[in-house]
Design a protein around this motif. Sequence first.
Motif, PDB file in Angstrom:
ATOM      1  N   ARG A 155     -30.025  19.035  15.388  1.00 53.47           N
ATOM      2  CA  ARG A 155     -30.719  17.467  15.224  1.00 53.47           C
ATOM      3  C   ARG A 155     -31.621  17.561  14.378  1.00 53.47           C
ATOM      4  NH1 ARG A 155     -29.054  18.185  21.022  1.00 53.47           N
ATOM      5  NH2 ARG A 155     -31.145  19.228  21.630  1.00 53.47           N
ATOM      6  N   LEU A 156     -32.502  18.274  14.103  1.00 48.85           N
ATOM      7  CA  LEU A 156     -33.748  18.145  13.170  1.00 48.85           C
ATOM      8  C   LEU A 156     -33.042  17.797  11.846  1.00 48.85           C
ATOM      9  CD1 LEU A 156     -36.526  20.781  13.813  1.00 48.85           C
ATOM     10  CD2 LEU A 156     -36.744  18.334  13.523  1.00 48.85           C
ATOM     11  N   GLU A 157     -32.163  18.752  11.334  1.00 50.49           N
ATOM     12  CA  GLU A 157     -31.544  18.591   9.999  1.00 50.49           C
ATOM     13  C   GLU A 157     -30.884  17.092   9.997  1.00 50.49           C
ATOM     14  OE1 GLU A 157     -30.426  23.245   9.290  1.00 50.49           O
ATOM     15  OE2 GLU A 157     -29.022  21.961  10.147  1.00 50.49           O
ATOM     16  N   SER A 158     -30.250  16.766  10.981  1.00 52.21           N
ATOM     17  CA  SER A 158     -29.709  15.202  11.065  1.00 52.21           C
ATOM     18  C   SER A 158     -30.680  14.240  10.991  1.00 52.21           C
ATOM     19  CB  SER A 158     -29.077  14.910  12.415  1.00 52.21           C
ATOM     20  OG  SER A 158     -28.602  13.575  12.355  1.00 52.21           O
ATOM     21  N   HIS A 159     -32.221  14.518  11.481  1.00 49.83           N
ATOM     22  CA  HIS A 159     -32.929  13.549  11.306  1.00 49.83           C
ATOM     23  C   HIS A 159     -33.555  13.604   9.882  1.00 49.83           C
ATOM     24  CE1 HIS A 159     -32.990  12.883  15.440  1.00 49.83           C
ATOM     25  NE2 HIS A 159     -33.808  13.904  15.733  1.00 49.83           N
ATOM     26  N   PHE A 160     -33.585  14.793   9.159  1.00 55.07           N
ATOM     27  CA  PHE A 160     -33.891  14.818   7.716  1.00 55.07           C
ATOM     28  C   PHE A 160     -33.195  14.019   6.921  1.00 55.07           C
ATOM     29  CE2 PHE A 160     -35.587  19.568   8.769  1.00 55.07           C
ATOM     30  CZ  PHE A 160     -36.913  18.923   9.172  1.00 55.07           C
ATOM     31  N   ASP A 161     -31.705  14.136   7.327  1.00 57.14           N
ATOM     32  CA  ASP A 161     -30.673  13.381   6.499  1.00 57.14           C
ATOM     33  C   ASP A 161     -30.893  11.759   6.621  1.00 57.14           C
ATOM     34  OD1 ASP A 161     -29.647  15.810   5.605  1.00 57.14           O
ATOM     35  OD2 ASP A 161     -27.984  15.990   7.093  1.00 57.14           O
TER      36      ASP A 161
END
Length: 290
Positions: free
Chosen positions: A223-229
Motif C-alpha cells: 500500500r505504501l508503494e501504491s501511495h508513492f505511485d
Amino acid sequence: MTGYGWGEQSQKGFKATVEISSVNRKQSEITISLPRELDVLEAQIRDEINKQVARGRITARISLHAADDHQAARVHVNAPLARAYVAQFRRLARDLKLAEAVSLDLVLRAPGVLQSDAESTEPEAFWPLIQRALRRALKVLVAMREREGRHLRKDLSTRIGLMRKAVARIRARAPEAQRRYREQLIERIRAAGLTNLGLEDERILKEVVFFADRSDISEELARLESHFDQYDEAIKSGEPVGRTLDFLAQEMNREINTIGSKSNNALISREVVTLKTELEKFREQAQNVE
C-alpha cells in the motif's frame, strides 16, 4: 504558496489598480478591499480569483481613480441633492427658531453633494476595467506561485525517493525478520517447558503461524508503494493537488505506523524512523502546495 501580483488598466478617463498577494494556508481564504462605490463587484472579483487560485490566504486590493489626463473630471456637484439639503436645513432652522443662514460649506459637507465620476456611474460599468487589471495581476501572481511550486515539487519528490529506498530495504529484510520471529516463538515454547507437546503438535503450529502472520508487513509495504505511485500520477496531472497530497500523507502515515507496531526487528525499526522523518517533511511541504 506565496506570491504577489500587480495590474493596472485605464478606460474612459479612469484607471484601475489591483494588488494581490497570497500566503500559505491549507484552505482558501480571500479578503478583498474595494472602494465603497464598487462593493457590488466583490462576488465577481472573488469568482475571478477562484478560477486561478485554489488554496492559500489571498488578499486583493482594488483602487479606482481618474487617469492622469482627466483630473478635472474627478468631482462634480449633485445640484438636486444640494437643493434638497438646503430646503431641509432651512425647515429645521425655522422649527428650531434659529437665525443662522445655511452656508455653502455646510451644504458641500453633506453626504453625496460632492461626487466623483466613479460614484455617479453604475458600478457594473467598471467591471470590464477591473476585470482586465485583476487578470493581469493574477497572471503575475500565478507565475510567481508556479516558480515556487517547481521548487516544492523537487523537494517533495526527494522525500518520496528517500521513502521508496527505505521501503525497498524493509522489503528485503522482511522475510528474514519473519523467519527470525518464528524461531523466537519456538524458543519461547521450549523455554516454557512445553516440549513434551511436540513442535509438530497442531495446536502449537497454529499458534506459531498465527503469531508469525501478525508480523507480516507485506500488505502495508504494497500500500505504501501504491501511495508513492499515486503521488507520481498526481504531480503529472497539471491540476491543483494540495489536498490530494494531504490525503496521501495521512494514508502513508497510517501504513508506516502499522509497520512500526508489527516490526520486532531493529533494522526495520530504524527504517521506520527514516520513513516517519521524511514523511513529516513531506507533510509540511504538501501544506504549501496548491
